[in-house]
Design a protein around this motif. Structure first.
Motif, PDB file in Angstrom:
ATOM      1  N   VAL A  19       0.843  -1.204   0.000  1.00 29.74           N
ATOM      2  CA  VAL A  19       0.000   0.000   0.000  1.00 29.74           C
ATOM      3  C   VAL A  19       0.875   1.251   0.000  1.00 29.74           C
ATOM      4  O   VAL A  19       0.708   2.154  -0.811  1.00 29.74           O
ATOM      5  N   SER A  20       1.835   1.261   0.899  1.00 32.24           N
ATOM      6  CA  SER A  20       2.651   2.476   1.051  1.00 32.24           C
ATOM      7  C   SER A  20       3.874   2.493   0.150  1.00 32.24           C
ATOM      8  O   SER A  20       4.447   3.554  -0.091  1.00 32.24           O
TER       9      SER A  20
ATOM     10  N   ARG B   4      17.938  11.634   1.350  1.00 36.50           N
ATOM     11  CA  ARG B   4      17.640  12.202   2.676  1.00 36.50           C
ATOM     12  C   ARG B   4      16.144  12.370   2.873  1.00 36.50           C
ATOM     13  O   ARG B   4      15.678  12.473   4.005  1.00 36.50           O
ATOM     14  N   GLY B   5      15.416  12.406   1.784  1.00 35.24           N
ATOM     15  CA  GLY B   5      13.965  12.460   1.899  1.00 35.24           C
ATOM     16  C   GLY B   5      13.315  11.104   1.726  1.00 35.24           C
ATOM     17  O   GLY B   5      12.301  10.817   2.361  1.00 35.24           O
TER      18      GLY B   5
ATOM     19  N   CYS C 197      17.135   2.221  13.903  1.00 35.83           N
ATOM     20  CA  CYS C 197      16.196   3.297  13.550  1.00 35.83           C
ATOM     21  C   CYS C 197      15.529   2.924  12.236  1.00 35.83           C
ATOM     22  O   CYS C 197      15.374   3.743  11.327  1.00 35.83           O
ATOM     23  N   LEU C 198      15.108   1.662  12.166  1.00 32.23           N
ATOM     24  CA  LEU C 198      14.591   1.096  10.907  1.00 32.23           C
ATOM     25  C   LEU C 198      13.083   1.282  10.807  1.00 32.23           C
ATOM     26  O   LEU C 198      12.347   0.340  10.561  1.00 32.23           O
TER      27      LEU C 198
ATOM     28  N   LEU D 246       7.938   4.592   8.749  1.00 31.52           N
ATOM     29  CA  LEU D 246       6.955   5.669   8.781  1.00 31.52           C
ATOM     30  C   LEU D 246       7.417   6.835   7.911  1.00 31.52           C
ATOM     31  O   LEU D 246       8.601   7.165   7.891  1.00 31.52           O
ATOM     32  N   ARG D 247       6.475   7.434   7.222  1.00 29.43           N
ATOM     33  CA  ARG D 247       6.845   8.591   6.403  1.00 29.43           C
ATOM     34  C   ARG D 247       7.236   9.768   7.272  1.00 29.43           C
ATOM     35  O   ARG D 247       8.055  10.589   6.892  1.00 29.43           O
ATOM     36  N   LYS D 248       6.598   9.892   8.425  1.00 28.95           N
ATOM     37  CA  LYS D 248       6.871  11.030   9.298  1.00 28.95           C
ATOM     38  C   LYS D 248       7.226  10.521  10.680  1.00 28.95           C
ATOM     39  O   LYS D 248       6.506   9.693  11.237  1.00 28.95           O
ATOM     40  N   ASP D 249       8.275  11.074  11.244  1.00 31.74           N
ATOM     41  CA  ASP D 249       8.658  10.691  12.599  1.00 31.74           C
ATOM     42  C   ASP D 249       9.554  11.784  13.167  1.00 31.74           C
ATOM     43  O   ASP D 249      10.736  11.842  12.859  1.00 31.74           O
ATOM     44  N   ASN D 250       8.966  12.644  13.970  1.00 28.53           N
ATOM     45  CA  ASN D 250       9.726  13.748  14.573  1.00 28.53           C
ATOM     46  C   ASN D 250       9.997  13.495  16.057  1.00 28.53           C
ATOM     47  O   ASN D 250       9.814  14.376  16.890  1.00 28.53           O
ATOM     48  N   THR D 251      10.435  12.294  16.366  1.00 30.33           N
ATOM     49  CA  THR D 251      10.779  11.998  17.757  1.00 30.33           C
ATOM     50  C   THR D 251      12.296  12.058  17.911  1.00 30.33           C
ATOM     51  O   THR D 251      13.009  11.104  17.607  1.00 30.33           O
TER      52      THR D 251
ATOM     53  N   ASP E  91      17.127  13.236  14.114  1.00 29.91           N
ATOM     54  CA  ASP E  91      16.984  12.235  13.057  1.00 29.91           C
ATOM     55  C   ASP E  91      18.344  11.587  12.810  1.00 29.91           C
ATOM     56  O   ASP E  91      19.079  11.952  11.892  1.00 29.91           O
TER      57      ASP E  91
END
Lengths: 578, 578
Positions: free
Chosen positions: B184-185, B242-243, B260-261, B264-269, B272
């Motif tokens: 899907v993704s 990088r993107g 760090c595998l 997710l498309r977004k992860d701001n925890t 990076d």
């Protein structure tokens, strides 16, 4: 029985197709300009009935009750930084003459986050204009062991941009100059304090757009956007700031200026240091200038808002239709599998996304969703009207492309397919600037509506698409009447759920019912507990739900390397306890 | 006078337009599969006459003369690492049983770069299969102070993937498993040793493509691609790794596994961390697994190769046309402003790019250029034929989109505009898989042709577009007959020039004429002295031309933090002298 202004399916589709074949532009528009939030550029919303103020300045001092000081609400202890003295103020006045703010009234707004959830007690705000002034300030604060809170538009969601105690506030508000723009490559170089909306206007006048767009565009600063690695509404199309930011100028904790402000698309000379500062929330350095790649402005943009027809067309008890909502184009009302459901469930929303992505391909620029509770709140608090009949979910799809006729044809084919397969049964399309702004406002102003509903517990999660909405239902059952509203919306195309819970006031017991439950649930799905908002002050202790101990250890080492005294945005981002 | 298979302008354009209007697919094709280089998947090129071997294994031991050992050619001194002992070999055999290679013949290839410019003298190569084995190896080497050279496909351009002295070679060749793929993704998770072409095939069978594509695809490993932040042929469309890289698993110098595998498309925890390792060329950690976002496979791809008509159609002394070149579609030969120039100068190439970008918009997927000297070399060394008449420059344009008819129409409109305005006067289009591969081979195989021309001095520069080609002319004048060929080609859409100079053999005097001249010239334009190749061993000392001292200082601090003993890929990336 049929309202005269609602074209039914065959006529509508005929028109659409005819327009495509003849190259007409019935259902596409030219790019509409930067602001999608009615009111951010004017006195009131074009559609809504409530005045709207920009984030970051709306909630300062006038409204009661006063917000509890952060250290009184949260268990946090002041670290042994120095306290700003009269001598310090005199010295800083030498660095930024006339721009040292100590008036308590003026300091109220920058001490408070726009959500009114955290409040600091800083006694001084500095307004530098140049990188060298920032460097002087940091050199001084570093020597004096004074903590510093960098602040842009103060539009953050996690209490990252307001002081926790008495940190010196370093505002980028006066660093608002465009430094250069290359009209061949679309590379913009500007100071960190430029407001996103102003930059959007600037580059749009030159045939480009900013690669990011946020609801807070009218207030947020580009430096803050980069420091929080903001995602937003164009992420699906243009990707992360980690790809579009080409260079940064940063002042390190000790005042060293790190000039990596290249305008080159490619540069593999050494470690890509700018990446350290993107998303580091001001804890590793202060971003003073940004070089960013702007995509060409699309010549055509279409917006579809999907759901069943507006109640005013159907039921006897419908409210009167607001003016301006009934114009073309609207999708047909018939073919509904049952009268009450347009997107009968979240599975259909997902299937709509899959179909949409496959059929719209490279012109798909946004796929947003919101649930019925969101719609209820934007109606209730902002006076916005739902342009389609009530539904459990609503979907906003935007296309942006270079061929108006082609784009319209692709969107038409998709909509036909979605209707034929029963995924959606009704919707409305943006055909002019005003209407497109209205449709976007329904999605963009949810945050604002929530903030008017009471105290807001905000969660910004990345989750696998097939589980994206499950947690919302779980929480409704778990919280029962202790929550006022539990809503889910967000950037479905990016797997990003904004889960929000409102209550009349802050309640420790409700917080206890929410946390760590939400984080554990998310971790169980290998999701992210902060997709795009960052960690700031309020989420710093949940980092471990999404990152392993080895990563936390390395983050601490990086912080110690770049800011050995820990003066930059303390109490933020990294967990309190080792 | 007219060859029968060449449609002239009016008929051709008529066909093109008719196809667009009727939705036919005369000038577009379905996606053709992963390999554009003839021969990389088979015994010989489909168009060329020379057998082609994959990079990284072709130039090992059989060809004379033997390549000079790196420390004999370059001023470099061995650092005080331990020397691999028999005890070490026995211990490592315990970690990777049966996969400790010490046979001198087997070690020849991995000690030598494929360009035959640098050669190490490693005595041992290890072939782990799992992350845990890599962790054990690094823990052991860290304790024993043994230097380690991580090696993927050994296809690098700057001597970054071969040992300089006797470093232990850590090969990812057996780490070639796909770990998961989300259909899907489009998120692919795989081990670092997967060959790019194999991954391309894997995801294309599932309706996606890899976001990067390189000439070396048949040999290079995805881990190496990420470690060097490879750019390549799809950068213009899909942007930087990088993107698109979503997560990494990395083993640190001391054997710590950093997982760090995420998918997710977004992860701001938090910070990076994966960005530290992207483009760090194996000097900060060993990448063991990669999570990467694959874009949906376009349903239509078109390639246009622009230039004046093939000589065989015009002059009396033209060579006979090679078979298979004369099929449709070709752009018309008339309307040339003068008979000898299709793109009469580089200014026209740039204007073609601007026009192309404006008219093709979101479907433009590549804009490559090469000069006449490049064409001469691919002809001479690979037997490829130029499909169009000789010209000072050639341009390859690729479109990739979701609407075959729409794409063809857009490309047709652009070509018509380019012809009408005299920017180009002739060209040929890819209409089937074989032809598209042939056209791409002209561009992709330049590197291979250069390597057959003699010793190659390679420069990979980012420059402002309007100065992109100036340096090539400058160098021709500067070097005179001391250089065999001075050529310029590259990813014009990314501002990336590949400048190459060939000579019969390595010559210190020619090198002295080239350097630091090329770097100073580039720095004078605020360009990058390594756009996409990285620094490796050969370019490490020129980092300072593109980065300020403060950046170098921070890079050294990062290296010291992550690899305090300096065992990971020593002598690479960071300058020798402080």
């Amino acid at each position: 029985m049929m309202p005269p202004l609602v074209p039914r399916w065959p006529a509508w589709l005929f028109c659409w197709r005819a327009a495509c074949i003849q190259g007409a532009s019935v259902r596409q528009r030219m790019w509409v300009g930067p602001s999608r939030i009615p009111g951010l550029g004017g006195p009131r919303g074009a559609w809504g009935t409530s005045p709207v103020a920009p984030r970051g300045s709306c909630s300062a001092s006038s409204r009661a009750p006063e917000v509890t000081l952060t250290p009184e609400r949260y268990p946090v202890r002041r670290l042994p930084f120095s306290v700003v003295s009269e001598d310090d103020l005199a010295a800083l006045e030498q660095v930024v003459p006339g721009r040292v703010v100590t008036d308590p009234e003026e300091l109220e707004a920058p001490n408070l986050d726009w959500l009114r959830t955290v409040r600091g007690s800083s006694k001084v705000l500095l307004r530098p204009r140049t990188t060298q002034e920032v460097a002087h300030i940091l050199r001084y604060c570093h020597e004096r062991n004074l903590a510093v809170n960098p602040q842009g538009g103060n539009t953050g969601m996690v209490g990252g941009s307001t002081p926790v105690f008495d940190e010196v506030i370093l505002s980028t508000a006066l660093m608002n100059q465009v430094l250069s723009f290359q009209d061949v490559s679309g590379v913009l170089v500007c100071q960190a304090g430029c407001v996103l909306e102003a930059l959007s206007q600037y580059v749009e006048e030159r045939g480009f757009i900013m690669p990011l767009d946020l609801g807070a565009k009218g207030s947020c600063h580009i430096g803050g956007n980069v420091a929080t690695n903001a995602g937003g509404l164009r992420f699906l199309r243009y990707g992360s700031l980690r790809g579009t930011v080409l260079g940064l100028e940063v002042v390190l904790a000790d005042g060293t200026v790190l000039n990596c402000l290249t305008s080159l698309r490619k540069d593999n000379t050494g470690y890509d240091l700018k990446q350290l500062f993107i998303g580091s929330e001001g804890t590793l350095g202060v971003i003073t200038a940004v070089s960013i790649l702007c995509p060409p402005k699309p010549s055509a943009v279409n917006v579809a808002f999907l759901g069943p027809p507006h109640p005013c067309r159907e039921g006897p008890s419908s409210p009167p239709c607001p003016p301006g909502l009934l114009g073309p184009p609207r999708l047909p009302a018939h073919r509904r599998p049952c009268s009450a459901s347009g997107c009968p469930g979240f599975a259909e929303v997902l299937q709509t996304f899959r179909t949409c992505r496959a059929m719209l391909g490279e012109i798909l620029s946004a796929f947003e969703f919101m649930d019925a509770e969101c719609m209820k709140l934007v109606r209730l608090h902002l006076g916005l009207s739902c342009p389609v009949q009530e539904s459990p979910f609503y979907v906003l799809i935007e296309t942006a492309g270079s061929g108006p006729g082609h784009d319209a044809e692709k969107l038409g084919c998709f909509l036909e397919q979605a209707l034929d397969s029963g995924l959606v049964t009704d919707g409305t399309l943006g055909s002019d600037e005003r209407r497109i702004k209205m449709l976007w406002a329904l999605r963009e102003r949810i945050t604002e509506a929530l903030s008017r509903d009471g105290y807001v517990y905000k969660y910004d999660l990345s989750l696998p698409l097939d589980r994206l909405y499950d947690l919302v239902g779980d929480l409704r059952a778990r919280l029962g009447p202790s929550a006022k509203h539990v809503v889910g919306y967000g950037h479905l195309g990016d797997g990003n759920l904004h889960l929000n819970v409102t209550a009349e006031t802050f309640s420790a017991s409700l917080l206890g019912a929410l946390e760590p439950y939400v984080y554990e649930w998310t971790a169980g799905q290998r999701g992210s507990v902060s997709a795009e908002h960052g960690l700031g002050f309020k989420k710093k202790d949940v980092l471990g739900y999404s990152k392993p101990p080895e990563a936390l250890q390395l983050m601490r080492q990086l912080k110690a390397l770049l800011d050995p005294k820990g003066i930059l945005n303390p109490y933020k981002m990294l967990p309190t306890h080792a």
